[in-house]
Write a protein that holds these residues in place. Structure first.
Motif, mmCIF file in Angstrom:
data_model
loop_
_atom_site.group_PDB
_atom_site.id
_atom_site.type_symbol
_atom_site.label_atom_id
_atom_site.label_comp_id
_atom_site.label_asym_id
_atom_site.label_seq_id
_atom_site.Cartn_x
_atom_site.Cartn_y
_atom_site.Cartn_z
ATOM 1 N N ALA A 166 135.270 -14.244 -24.274
ATOM 2 C CA ALA A 166 134.143 -13.591 -23.509
ATOM 3 C C ALA A 166 134.319 -14.415 -22.312
ATOM 4 N N TRP A 167 134.700 -15.885 -22.308
ATOM 5 C CA TRP A 167 134.451 -16.602 -20.982
ATOM 6 C C TRP A 167 135.795 -16.136 -20.377
ATOM 7 N N ASN A 168 136.962 -15.880 -20.960
ATOM 8 C CA ASN A 168 138.157 -15.597 -20.161
ATOM 9 C C ASN A 168 138.206 -14.109 -19.727
ATOM 10 N N ARG A 169 137.608 -13.314 -20.364
ATOM 11 C CA ARG A 169 137.345 -12.046 -19.668
ATOM 12 C C ARG A 169 136.581 -11.947 -18.547
ATOM 13 N N GLY A 170 135.308 -12.726 -18.361
ATOM 14 C CA GLY A 170 134.516 -12.942 -17.430
ATOM 15 C C GLY A 170 135.068 -13.662 -16.288
ATOM 16 N N ALA A 171 135.916 -14.610 -16.500
ATOM 17 C CA ALA A 171 136.777 -15.126 -15.352
ATOM 18 C C ALA A 171 137.810 -14.399 -15.005
ATOM 19 N N TYR A 172 138.393 -13.410 -15.821
ATOM 20 C CA TYR A 172 139.476 -12.658 -14.981
ATOM 21 C C TYR A 172 138.712 -11.485 -14.221
#
Length: 425
Positions: A190-196
């Motif tokens: 989730a964090w990685n998708r949000g950062a993207y």
């Protein structure tokens, strides 16, 4: 004579070296671009591209008010002049009709047009460079599915030397580097998708990260707030809970703000209202939750304090009178507001943040929260620019920033004069 000739040769050598260095920085990591046109895209790919176009809020910049969608021509004001957005419809003469997916990818990833020209960063390729090739191809497929519109692109209205490709090449050498998105294995999916999304298509840094005098993003202060120089709105810090940070909120309340434009803590107005209206309200719950997961994990960094003069009792008393005459009917005698209609002003961080620009803008211009499915008929605030003089606006804003236990600094009449002067330019 020999010494002068030697000095000239050294100067020429250094100049040629700098030119070569700038040229190399502007072509690094670029691969040959093919002209291969793809077969007809699947409905699934087009739908994915349509979703990504909303995530990137592409229509906002590439559509003139009342004009054909994505046909370009909207003027984007910058401190250096006006940049006009391009036609993204598949018209062969004026749009993307002759662009291959590789051409489009090069524009997104490297900031270079089909004919090789360097693009101005008003098109935020400084952030879009993080977008994956797969997502770029989906966006391309969607734009190719639009009805073609024959609308020639307008020439940018930029002063010298900003209108030259040479100056743009130097700017890019200083501030732009093509990047490939890499997930952080230590972080959640989730964090990685949000950062993207936040760092890439959402291009949040374009407004919320400070810029220097040449318009370059301050990499040392990511998402720490910026005064938008032409619009005169302040994009508050996303790293400071006293401004726009959501670290102290529940994830559900933060998602609600991005989806509807309102929650129990805040109401979205100004330029961010357009972002919610055209972009974030259309995103999936999963993507909004991912963006919130990333934003809530940002390290807390208090915004830089804004110097303010001590308040003047006479001004505060006058502001209290004006508040009673013009504001209390909606916002309440104690600034309590009306739930679901008029926001509370007591304890409202838009009122108390160090930079008072947004509060001033709302008093002068008024405004609405975005119309969304969760807030279909938002209540608005009328403008008071024609009812209140500069000293009266300063007085009521100063009162709001000192009432109900607030300890924010006052606003002077000179601040209002400067603001109106900047607004009229």
């Amino acid at each position: 004579m020999k010494r002068a000739l030697h000095g000239l040769l050294v100067l020429v050598s250094v100049t040629l070296g700098l030119v070569a260095w700038v040229a190399w920085l502007n072509v690094r990591a670029e691969l040959p671009v093919d002209e291969v046109m793809p077969p007809t895209a699947s409905a699934q790919l087009v739908a994915q591209g349509a979703y990504l176009a909303k995530a990137g809020n592409c229509m906002a910049c590439h559509t003139v008010q009342g004009g054909p969608p994505y046909a370009g021509g909207r003027g984007i004001e910058t401190p250096f002049g006006v940049v006009y957005s391009s036609n993204l419809t598949p018209d062969e003469a004026t749009g993307l009709g002759l662009w291959s997916p590789s051409h489009f990818w090069r524009a997104m990833h490297h900031g270079r047009s089909r004919d090789g020209r360097l693009l101005y960063p008003a098109f935020p390729y400084t952030e879009y460079t993080r977008v994956s090739r797969a997502d770029s191809d989906a966006l391309y497929a969607y734009l190719r599915s639009l009805p073609p519109v024959a609308q020639p692109n307008r020439a940018h209205d930029l002063g010298w030397p900003y209108r030259s490709q040479a100056a743009l090449a130097v700017w890019r050498a200083l501030y732009f580097k093509p990047l490939d998105w890499e997930a952080q294995p230590a972080q959640s999916a989730a964090w990685n998708r949000g950062a993207y999304l936040v760092q890439g298509l959402g291009h949040c840094a374009a407004c919320h990260t400070p810029r220097d005098a040449l318009g370059g993003l301050d990499a040392a202060r990511p998402l720490q707030g910026q005064m938008l120089p032409v619009q005169r709105w302040y994009a508050p810090s996303l790293t400071d809970p006293a401004e726009a940070g959501v670290m102290g909120w529940s994830a559900e309340e933060a998602v609600r703000l991005l989806r509807t434009g309102v929650n129990q803590h805040a109401v979205v107005t100004g330029p961010m209202a357009e972002v919610v209206f055209r972009s974030t309200q259309h995103l999936s719950d999963q993507d909004l939750s991912a963006m919130v997961a990333y934003l809530q994990a940002l390290p807390v960094q208090p915004a830089e304090p804004v110097a303010a003069l001590p308040s003047v009792p006479v001004q505060i008393k006058r502001g209290a009178q004006l508040y009673g005459q013009h504001c209390a009917a909606c916002h309440g005698e104690q600034g309590e507001g009306v739930p679901g209609a008029y926001p509370a002003l007591a304890g409202n961080r838009a009122v108390t943040m160090g930079q008072p620009a947004n509060l001033i803008r709302m008093v002068l211009q008024g405004g609405y929260a975005p119309a969304t499915e969760g807030n279909a008929r938002p209540h608005g605030m009328p403008p008071f620019r024609h009812q209140l003089a500069d000293d009266e606006v300063a007085a009521v804003v100063s009162y709001l920033r000192s009432a109900w236990g607030h300890q924010a600094g006052p606003v002077s009449t000179l601040d209002l004069v400067r603001d109106r002067g900047a607004e009229s330019r």
